[in-house]
Design a protein around this motif. Structure first.
Motif, PDB file in Angstrom:
ATOM      1  N   LEU A 134     -72.190 -11.629  -1.510  1.00 49.06           N
ATOM      2  CA  LEU A 134     -73.492 -12.657  -1.548  1.00 49.06           C
ATOM      3  C   LEU A 134     -73.706 -13.980  -0.817  1.00 49.06           C
ATOM      4  O   LEU A 134     -74.666 -14.710  -0.217  1.00 49.06           O
ATOM      5  CB  LEU A 134     -74.727 -12.556  -2.670  1.00 49.06           C
ATOM      6  CG  LEU A 134     -74.390 -11.377  -3.403  1.00 49.06           C
ATOM      7  CD1 LEU A 134     -75.491 -11.071  -4.494  1.00 49.06           C
ATOM      8  CD2 LEU A 134     -76.468 -11.042  -2.551  1.00 49.06           C
ATOM      9  N   MET A 135     -72.419 -15.110  -1.278  1.00 46.77           N
ATOM     10  CA  MET A 135     -72.759 -16.062  -1.281  1.00 46.77           C
ATOM     11  C   MET A 135     -71.835 -16.532   0.248  1.00 46.77           C
ATOM     12  O   MET A 135     -72.453 -17.624   0.557  1.00 46.77           O
ATOM     13  CB  MET A 135     -71.585 -17.253  -2.557  1.00 46.77           C
ATOM     14  CG  MET A 135     -72.256 -17.502  -3.483  1.00 46.77           C
ATOM     15  SD  MET A 135     -70.890 -18.291  -4.769  1.00 46.77           S
ATOM     16  CE  MET A 135     -69.744 -16.957  -5.592  1.00 46.77           C
ATOM     17  N   ILE A 136     -70.867 -15.479   0.142  1.00 43.69           N
ATOM     18  CA  ILE A 136     -70.322 -15.680   1.828  1.00 43.69           C
ATOM     19  C   ILE A 136     -71.483 -15.368   3.140  1.00 43.69           C
ATOM     20  O   ILE A 136     -71.552 -16.471   3.738  1.00 43.69           O
ATOM     21  CB  ILE A 136     -69.338 -14.206   1.827  1.00 43.69           C
ATOM     22  CG1 ILE A 136     -67.347 -14.853   1.893  1.00 43.69           C
ATOM     23  CG2 ILE A 136     -68.635 -14.383   3.434  1.00 43.69           C
ATOM     24  CD1 ILE A 136     -66.684 -14.234   1.120  1.00 43.69           C
ATOM     25  N   GLY A 137     -71.786 -14.440   2.579  1.00 43.15           N
ATOM     26  CA  GLY A 137     -73.664 -13.917   3.754  1.00 43.15           C
ATOM     27  C   GLY A 137     -73.847 -15.263   3.797  1.00 43.15           C
ATOM     28  O   GLY A 137     -74.794 -15.397   4.781  1.00 43.15           O
ATOM     29  N   ALA A 138     -74.897 -15.819   2.644  1.00 41.06           N
ATOM     30  CA  ALA A 138     -75.545 -17.382   3.197  1.00 41.06           C
ATOM     31  C   ALA A 138     -74.758 -17.980   3.529  1.00 41.06           C
ATOM     32  O   ALA A 138     -75.446 -19.065   4.129  1.00 41.06           O
ATOM     33  CB  ALA A 138     -75.728 -17.517   1.707  1.00 41.06           C
TER      34      ALA A 138
ATOM     35  N   GLY B  41     -82.970 -22.726   2.907  1.00 43.59           N
ATOM     36  CA  GLY B  41     -83.514 -22.172   1.380  1.00 43.59           C
ATOM     37  C   GLY B  41     -83.694 -21.249   0.832  1.00 43.59           C
ATOM     38  O   GLY B  41     -83.204 -20.726  -0.207  1.00 43.59           O
ATOM     39  N   VAL B  42     -83.615 -19.972   1.921  1.00 46.06           N
ATOM     40  CA  VAL B  42     -83.626 -18.524   1.153  1.00 46.06           C
ATOM     41  C   VAL B  42     -82.650 -18.729   0.572  1.00 46.06           C
ATOM     42  O   VAL B  42     -82.013 -17.343  -0.256  1.00 46.06           O
ATOM     43  CB  VAL B  42     -84.315 -17.906   2.568  1.00 46.06           C
ATOM     44  CG1 VAL B  42     -84.069 -16.217   1.689  1.00 46.06           C
ATOM     45  CG2 VAL B  42     -86.013 -17.752   2.620  1.00 46.06           C
ATOM     46  N   ALA B  43     -81.433 -19.102   1.582  1.00 47.87           N
ATOM     47  CA  ALA B  43     -79.608 -18.570   1.859  1.00 47.87           C
ATOM     48  C   ALA B  43     -79.588 -19.029   0.401  1.00 47.87           C
ATOM     49  O   ALA B  43     -78.717 -18.665   0.278  1.00 47.87           O
ATOM     50  CB  ALA B  43     -79.254 -18.739   2.924  1.00 47.87           C
ATOM     51  N   GLY B  44     -79.503 -20.264   0.505  1.00 49.13           N
ATOM     52  CA  GLY B  44     -79.822 -21.396  -0.740  1.00 49.13           C
ATOM     53  C   GLY B  44     -79.507 -20.286  -1.973  1.00 49.13           C
ATOM     54  O   GLY B  44     -78.814 -20.136  -2.752  1.00 49.13           O
ATOM     55  N   ALA B  45     -81.353 -19.818  -2.061  1.00 45.92           N
ATOM     56  CA  ALA B  45     -81.150 -19.310  -3.970  1.00 45.92           C
ATOM     57  C   ALA B  45     -80.660 -18.014  -3.648  1.00 45.92           C
ATOM     58  O   ALA B  45     -80.294 -17.445  -4.693  1.00 45.92           O
ATOM     59  CB  ALA B  45     -83.030 -18.534  -2.907  1.00 45.92           C
ATOM     60  N   VAL B  46     -79.431 -17.174  -2.547  1.00 42.36           N
ATOM     61  CA  VAL B  46     -79.239 -15.667  -2.671  1.00 42.36           C
ATOM     62  C   VAL B  46     -77.576 -17.011  -3.176  1.00 42.36           C
ATOM     63  O   VAL B  46     -77.369 -15.746  -3.935  1.00 42.36           O
ATOM     64  CB  VAL B  46     -78.909 -15.497  -1.313  1.00 42.36           C
ATOM     65  CG1 VAL B  46     -77.803 -14.550  -1.596  1.00 42.36           C
ATOM     66  CG2 VAL B  46     -80.076 -14.395  -0.731  1.00 42.36           C
ATOM     67  N   PHE B  47     -77.178 -17.393  -3.117  1.00 43.63           N
ATOM     68  CA  PHE B  47     -75.802 -18.410  -3.284  1.00 43.63           C
ATOM     69  C   PHE B  47     -76.114 -18.915  -4.456  1.00 43.63           C
ATOM     70  O   PHE B  47     -74.856 -18.927  -4.992  1.00 43.63           O
ATOM     71  CB  PHE B  47     -75.015 -19.514  -1.891  1.00 43.63           C
ATOM     72  CG  PHE B  47     -74.364 -20.291  -2.375  1.00 43.63           C
ATOM     73  CD1 PHE B  47     -73.660 -19.950  -1.211  1.00 43.63           C
ATOM     74  CD2 PHE B  47     -73.671 -21.089  -3.158  1.00 43.63           C
ATOM     75  CE1 PHE B  47     -71.968 -19.789  -1.203  1.00 43.63           C
ATOM     76  CE2 PHE B  47     -72.664 -21.846  -3.275  1.00 43.63           C
ATOM     77  CZ  PHE B  47     -72.079 -21.438  -2.641  1.00 43.63           C
ATOM     78  N   GLN B  48     -76.502 -19.217  -5.264  1.00 42.53           N
ATOM     79  CA  GLN B  48     -76.461 -20.230  -5.952  1.00 42.53           C
ATOM     80  C   GLN B  48     -76.648 -20.014  -7.497  1.00 42.53           C
ATOM     81  O   GLN B  48     -75.737 -20.415  -8.678  1.00 42.53           O
ATOM     82  CB  GLN B  48     -78.069 -21.112  -6.901  1.00 42.53           C
ATOM     83  CG  GLN B  48     -77.595 -22.499  -7.238  1.00 42.53           C
ATOM     84  CD  GLN B  48     -76.665 -23.524  -7.019  1.00 42.53           C
ATOM     85  OE1 GLN B  48     -76.960 -23.610  -6.139  1.00 42.53           O
ATOM     86  NE2 GLN B  48     -76.048 -24.021  -8.094  1.00 42.53           N
ATOM     87  N   PRO B  49     -77.133 -18.750  -7.534  1.00 41.88           N
ATOM     88  CA  PRO B  49     -76.674 -17.986  -8.745  1.00 41.88           C
ATOM     89  C   PRO B  49     -75.830 -17.617  -9.129  1.00 41.88           C
ATOM     90  O   PRO B  49     -74.785 -17.773 -11.031  1.00 41.88           O
ATOM     91  CB  PRO B  49     -77.701 -17.198  -8.931  1.00 41.88           C
ATOM     92  CG  PRO B  49     -79.277 -17.582  -7.968  1.00 41.88           C
ATOM     93  CD  PRO B  49     -78.032 -18.444  -6.783  1.00 41.88           C
ATOM     94  N   GLY B  50     -74.795 -17.565  -7.559  1.00 41.15           N
ATOM     95  CA  GLY B  50     -73.420 -17.481  -8.595  1.00 41.15           C
ATOM     96  C   GLY B  50     -72.585 -18.613  -8.380  1.00 41.15           C
ATOM     97  O   GLY B  50     -71.032 -18.183  -9.888  1.00 41.15           O
ATOM     98  N   VAL B  51     -72.651 -19.212  -8.483  1.00 40.23           N
ATOM     99  CA  VAL B  51     -71.874 -20.723  -8.992  1.00 40.23           C
ATOM    100  C   VAL B  51     -71.752 -20.589 -10.769  1.00 40.23           C
ATOM    101  O   VAL B  51     -70.882 -21.011 -10.949  1.00 40.23           O
ATOM    102  CB  VAL B  51     -72.119 -22.016  -8.476  1.00 40.23           C
ATOM    103  CG1 VAL B  51     -71.629 -23.424  -8.636  1.00 40.23           C
ATOM    104  CG2 VAL B  51     -72.607 -21.349  -6.679  1.00 40.23           C
ATOM    105  N   ALA B  52     -72.782 -20.542 -10.887  1.00 39.75           N
ATOM    106  CA  ALA B  52     -73.006 -20.497 -12.640  1.00 39.75           C
ATOM    107  C   ALA B  52     -71.992 -19.371 -12.618  1.00 39.75           C
ATOM    108  O   ALA B  52     -70.580 -19.830 -13.964  1.00 39.75           O
ATOM    109  CB  ALA B  52     -73.768 -20.807 -13.225  1.00 39.75           C
TER     110      ALA B  52
END
Length: 429
Positions: free
Chosen positions: A95-99, A132-143
């Motif tokens: 998901l993060m790579i795609g974002a 912003g949409v891409a960031g919404a997909v990316f950010q949850p995985g960081v935690a």
């Protein structure tokens, strides 16, 4: 034992078990993640300079800068909760790579718009929405990625914060140079490149298996989407310290950070030029490096209490700009603000990652991020009209005063003030 207590014990057991098997901080995979976060942050800190200089150059004012920033923030805050549900069921790395690849494309488009001189505000806002949409997909995985890569979660968060802060130190200055030598389009092209590098690092990353009990994607994932949202909200609501911070942080975003970012950018660029704004933002980055170093070394028993005290330091940044002080004074205020925000950020991230069980961490983090940022686009969008009605200086001075009130409010809430770190409470037993 209540359900919340049981889940807290589960989180504590995960911290103990992971500490026994994982590297404390540094490993090949953590280094890749470290670089990915650093280069992405480098590009993100260049963006405000490019937006402010580029839009002002094409005849737009502070309100347009605020709207452009708000477009990204609104899309991100509105969809990040759904991103958290997806991240709890699918591969966070993919998901993060795609974002990152999506944002590589959008920033390349923005670079083309500024290079050709065909800059229309709605187009820049549309690019911001997709980001912003891409960031919404990316950010949850960081935690959830940080505790999977390092046993010392606070140390890992501190290291990442230092890297991001060093990027913030270099990014605005580099953006100012690129604007002077080329154009704002050059900054957007550089920003696109940082997403390509981040995607490459994440592609090479090998994440260890999820902790026992954590869920992965199944055929019923879509059917369970609503249930996952409800379950995540229940877990979020059951932690007073969590929703208490978010509630206070909404005020911070709408009245402090939301108006401060676009108004500082517009005021400093207009009065002193892009180079001065780059210097002020670099001072903010230097302060966040210092705050990260302190967070890497200090291990307070009550992390949120220590972080709330550090937030008092933010006052000097909007106050210095609002009172029209010189560039040196504004830079000093920015450095203090950066140190306070950085220390708070590590204390907060570590608390969430260690107090919340792994199987709901992405969703809880998504609710955290959504709640934290929900009011930021409102503050950014209102920055221009408020500055027009009251004057930018008065709005910034009001933001400085509210920043002090926010820190005091968090210290006044017992669930926030008295929360004990997981490893400390485990040792006490």
């Amino acid at each position: 034992m209540t359900g919340t207590d049981a889940r807290r014990d589960m989180a504590a057991r995960h911290v103990r078990d992971h500490t026994a098997t994982a590297p404390a901080v540094w490993s090949r995979d953590f280094a890749l993640f470290f670089v990915a976060r650093a280069v992405a942050r480098l590009g993100d800190t260049m963006l405000p300079v490019a937006l402010a200089a580029g839009l002002l150059e094409h005849g737009y004012g502070a309100g347009a800068v605020g709207l452009a920033m708000a477009a990204t923030a609104a899309a991100f805050a509105g969809l990040v909760v759904f991103g958290g549900v997806v991240a709890d069921r699918f591969s966070t790395r993919r998901l993060m790579i795609g974002a990152d690849l999506v944002r590589l494309g959008t920033q390349s488009v923005a670079a083309g718009l500024f290079f050709t001189g065909h800059v229309v505000l709605w187009q820049i806002c549309a690019v911001g929405v997709v980001n912003g949409v891409a960031g919404a997909v990316f950010q949850p995985g960081v935690a959830s990625t940080v505790p999977r890569l390092a046993a010392d979660v606070q140390g890992a968060n501190g290291a990442i914060r230092i890297a991001e802060s060093a990027a913030q130190l270099a990014g605005p200055a580099a953006a100012g140079v690129l604007v002077g030598l080329a154009s704002p389009g050059g900054v957007f092209a550089a920003h696109a490149t940082t997403y390509a590098l981040s995607a490459l690092c994440l592609l090479l990353l090998r994440l260890p298996p999820l902790p026992a009990g954590a869920r992965t994607a199944t055929g019923s994932a879509l059917r369970a989407f609503r249930a996952d949202l409800v379950d995540g909200w229940r877990e979020f609501r059951s932690r007073t310290w969590l929703w208490g911070v978010i509630a206070v942080w909404c005020l911070y975003m709408i009245a402090v950070w939301g108006p401060t970012v676009p108004l500082v950018a517009a005021e400093v660029v207009r009065d002193h030029g892009p180079g001065a704004y780059g210097l002020v933002n670099s001072a903010l980055g230097a302060g966040t490096v210092l705050g990260g170093l302190l967070a890497f070394r200090l291990r307070p028993r009550r992390m949120l209490r220590a972080g709330a005290f550090a937030l008092f330091a933010f006052f000097g940044f909007p106050a210095a700009v609002g009172t029209g002080l010189g560039v040196a004074a504004m830079a000093a205020g920015a450095a203090l603000a950066g140190a306070g925000l950085s220390f708070w950020g590590v204390m907060w991230a570590t608390t969430v990652q260690t107090q919340v069980p792994a199987d709901t961490l992405n969703r809880i983090h998504a609710y955290d991020v959504a709640g934290s940022l929900a009011m930021m686009p409102v503050g950014q969008a209102l920055a221009g009209p408020a500055a027009g009605a009251l004057g930018a200086g008065r709005v910034l001075l009001s933001a400085a005063a509210v920043s002090l009130a926010v820190a005091a409010m968090m210290l006044a809430i017992p669930a926030i003030r008295d929360l004990v770190r997981v490893d400390a409470s485990t040792a006490a037993h």
